[in-house]
Design a protein around this motif. Sequence first.
Motif, PDB file in Angstrom:
ATOM      1  N   ASN A 119       0.822  -1.215   0.000  1.00  0.00           N
ATOM      2  CA  ASN A 119       0.000   0.000   0.000  1.00  0.00           C
ATOM      3  C   ASN A 119       0.853   1.260   0.000  1.00  0.00           C
ATOM      4  N   VAL A 120       1.918   1.252   0.798  1.00  0.00           N
ATOM      5  CA  VAL A 120       2.755   2.437   0.930  1.00  0.00           C
ATOM      6  C   VAL A 120       3.649   2.650  -0.287  1.00  0.00           C
ATOM      7  N   LEU A 121       4.237   1.572  -0.786  1.00  0.00           N
ATOM      8  CA  LEU A 121       5.289   1.723  -1.793  1.00  0.00           C
ATOM      9  C   LEU A 121       4.785   1.785  -3.227  1.00  0.00           C
ATOM     10  N   LEU A 122       3.606   1.242  -3.497  1.00  0.00           N
ATOM     11  CA  LEU A 122       3.125   1.286  -4.878  1.00  0.00           C
ATOM     12  C   LEU A 122       2.925   2.729  -5.371  1.00  0.00           C
ATOM     13  N   PRO A 123       2.336   3.653  -4.566  1.00  0.00           N
ATOM     14  CA  PRO A 123       2.268   5.048  -5.032  1.00  0.00           C
ATOM     15  C   PRO A 123       3.630   5.661  -5.287  1.00  0.00           C
ATOM     16  N   SER A 124       4.652   5.233  -4.535  1.00  0.00           N
ATOM     17  CA  SER A 124       5.998   5.768  -4.737  1.00  0.00           C
ATOM     18  C   SER A 124       6.581   5.297  -6.065  1.00  0.00           C
ATOM     19  N   VAL A 125       6.315   4.027  -6.432  1.00  0.00           N
ATOM     20  CA  VAL A 125       6.761   3.526  -7.737  1.00  0.00           C
ATOM     21  C   VAL A 125       6.101   4.315  -8.866  1.00  0.00           C
ATOM     22  N   VAL A 126       4.797   4.553  -8.709  1.00  0.00           N
ATOM     23  CA  VAL A 126       4.065   5.312  -9.729  1.00  0.00           C
ATOM     24  C   VAL A 126       4.630   6.722  -9.852  1.00  0.00           C
ATOM     25  N   LYS A 127       4.869   7.370  -8.709  1.00  0.00           N
ATOM     26  CA  LYS A 127       5.401   8.737  -8.726  1.00  0.00           C
ATOM     27  C   LYS A 127       6.786   8.780  -9.346  1.00  0.00           C
ATOM     28  N   ARG A 128       7.617   7.781  -9.077  1.00  0.00           N
ATOM     29  CA  ARG A 128       8.984   7.768  -9.592  1.00  0.00           C
ATOM     30  C   ARG A 128       9.039   7.498 -11.096  1.00  0.00           C
ATOM     31  N   ASP A 129       8.308   6.478 -11.544  1.00  0.00           N
ATOM     32  CA  ASP A 129       8.448   6.034 -12.931  1.00  0.00           C
ATOM     33  C   ASP A 129       7.424   6.622 -13.888  1.00  0.00           C
ATOM     34  N   PHE A 130       6.298   7.114 -13.359  1.00  0.00           N
ATOM     35  CA  PHE A 130       5.260   7.679 -14.211  1.00  0.00           C
ATOM     36  C   PHE A 130       4.761   8.995 -13.622  1.00  0.00           C
ATOM     37  N   PRO A 131       5.648   9.976 -13.431  1.00  0.00           N
ATOM     38  CA  PRO A 131       5.273  11.202 -12.714  1.00  0.00           C
ATOM     39  C   PRO A 131       4.194  12.024 -13.402  1.00  0.00           C
ATOM     40  N   HIS A 132       4.034  11.861 -14.719  1.00  0.00           N
ATOM     41  CA  HIS A 132       3.037  12.654 -15.444  1.00  0.00           C
ATOM     42  C   HIS A 132       1.708  11.923 -15.613  1.00  0.00           C
ATOM     43  N   ASN A 133       1.616  10.730 -15.062  1.00  0.00           N
ATOM     44  CA  ASN A 133       0.399   9.928 -15.214  1.00  0.00           C
ATOM     45  C   ASN A 133      -0.039   9.337 -13.885  1.00  0.00           C
ATOM     46  N   VAL A 134       0.177  10.072 -12.808  1.00  0.00           N
ATOM     47  CA  VAL A 134      -0.148   9.570 -11.480  1.00  0.00           C
ATOM     48  C   VAL A 134      -1.629   9.209 -11.368  1.00  0.00           C
ATOM     49  N   ALA A 135      -2.506  10.119 -11.786  1.00  0.00           N
ATOM     50  CA  ALA A 135      -3.937   9.894 -11.612  1.00  0.00           C
ATOM     51  C   ALA A 135      -4.436   8.713 -12.444  1.00  0.00           C
ATOM     52  N   SER A 136      -4.034   8.642 -13.715  1.00  0.00           N
ATOM     53  CA  SER A 136      -4.543   7.571 -14.577  1.00  0.00           C
ATOM     54  C   SER A 136      -4.031   6.211 -14.137  1.00  0.00           C
ATOM     55  N   LEU A 137      -2.761   6.135 -13.740  1.00  0.00           N
ATOM     56  CA  LEU A 137      -2.228   4.844 -13.321  1.00  0.00           C
ATOM     57  C   LEU A 137      -2.762   4.448 -11.948  1.00  0.00           C
ATOM     58  N   THR A 138      -2.963   5.423 -11.072  1.00  0.00           N
ATOM     59  CA  THR A 138      -3.582   5.119  -9.785  1.00  0.00           C
ATOM     60  C   THR A 138      -4.988   4.559 -10.000  1.00  0.00           C
TER      61      THR A 138
END
Length: 393
Positions: A119-138
């Motif tokens: 739960n904690v680390l998956l948003p960090s992976v998204v932020k690191r590797d897909f910073p311009h698509n946070v909302a869509s990938l979330t």
Amino acid sequence: MNTLTHRRSAGSTALLFGILLIAANLRAPFTGLPPLLGAVQADFALSTTAIGALTTLPLLAFALVSPYSARLAREYGLERTLFGALAAIALGIALRSSGALWSLYVGTGGIGVGIAIGNVLLPSVVKRDFPHNVASLTGAYALAMGVAAALSSAMIVPMAHAAGWKSALAVFLVLPLVAMAVWTPQLSASTKSVSSTAGPAHGGKIWHSALAWQVTLFLGLNSTIYYSAVGWLPAILTDAGMPADHAGSLHGVLQLATAVPGILIGPILSRLRDQRLLAAVVAGFSAVALLGLMALPQFALAWSILFGIGTGAGIILGLSFIGLRTRNAHQAAALSGMSQCIGYLLAAAGPMAMGMLRDALGSWRVPLGLCAILALVAVFMGFLAGRERHVDA
């Protein structure tokens, strides 16, 4: 998702698939248990308090482990830590379904530890590797969470009737094993002790930020009402006179409804710079649904769908706020740890408090009414958390 870019040597498609499979493990092993609580209670002759602890124990693990997840990622790398989380979930599932009373509780706690880290680390992976698509990938991984949970809730009672509750719970082992197999190639690119990936557990100034607390309370209140309702919905409906199979089916309907916002919220968020109204509206959906379950349980199908949409959208928004209200993966990991630590401490109290109130008052009306009040507080927190600001502003 065709425009997503990936800064690592591994292909973005493999990484995306791995993220979605990890997400599928972050709810189903937990939410698949409530429809079987009656069978488990009868098998071990457990009290209401003892059986309620099975729904509270993972939430306590979420709260206790969340602050240290970023530290683990900093020490061992995001990829390896997430792989370890999947291994913990797999071991917990195996223990929980082995048949002994001690392993039922130890395994349930182990599942909670693994889910907490993911739960904690998956948003960090998204932020690191897909910073311009946070909302869509979330939104996409929230959809994966919801679909997996819905399928498990719908299938678990028929499987238990056919093969027993232990075998039915053991089926969940497929989820982490498949995810581990797909995630294994990412281990060769494991990042370690890099400041842009994960920060220390305390999160520095994050804990002193008013905006961080607003995000935390929005996510925490949403989690509290979600896990309270998910943990007790089958019991609420059977107490209202509904057959157990039908109650289990509506439990699955609620889970499936939480997946619906994963399709819709991402495109909406990508067009919004300010999410105040959206956050307030979805929290309002949850409040209305809880009041509906309290006053008109005969329309439980409608309330289950509305509640699932409201809390599902709330989860997506809360997780998206972690990326949208921070400037880098370091801050995102810190805010994620903070919000999920405090949020799950609140959520852990919810199911137990509802069960105690039900036993004391002999009715679900007051517990549902209190949850509706919490949802109304979440409306206000969502209005604050949805402002276009950053935690260091």
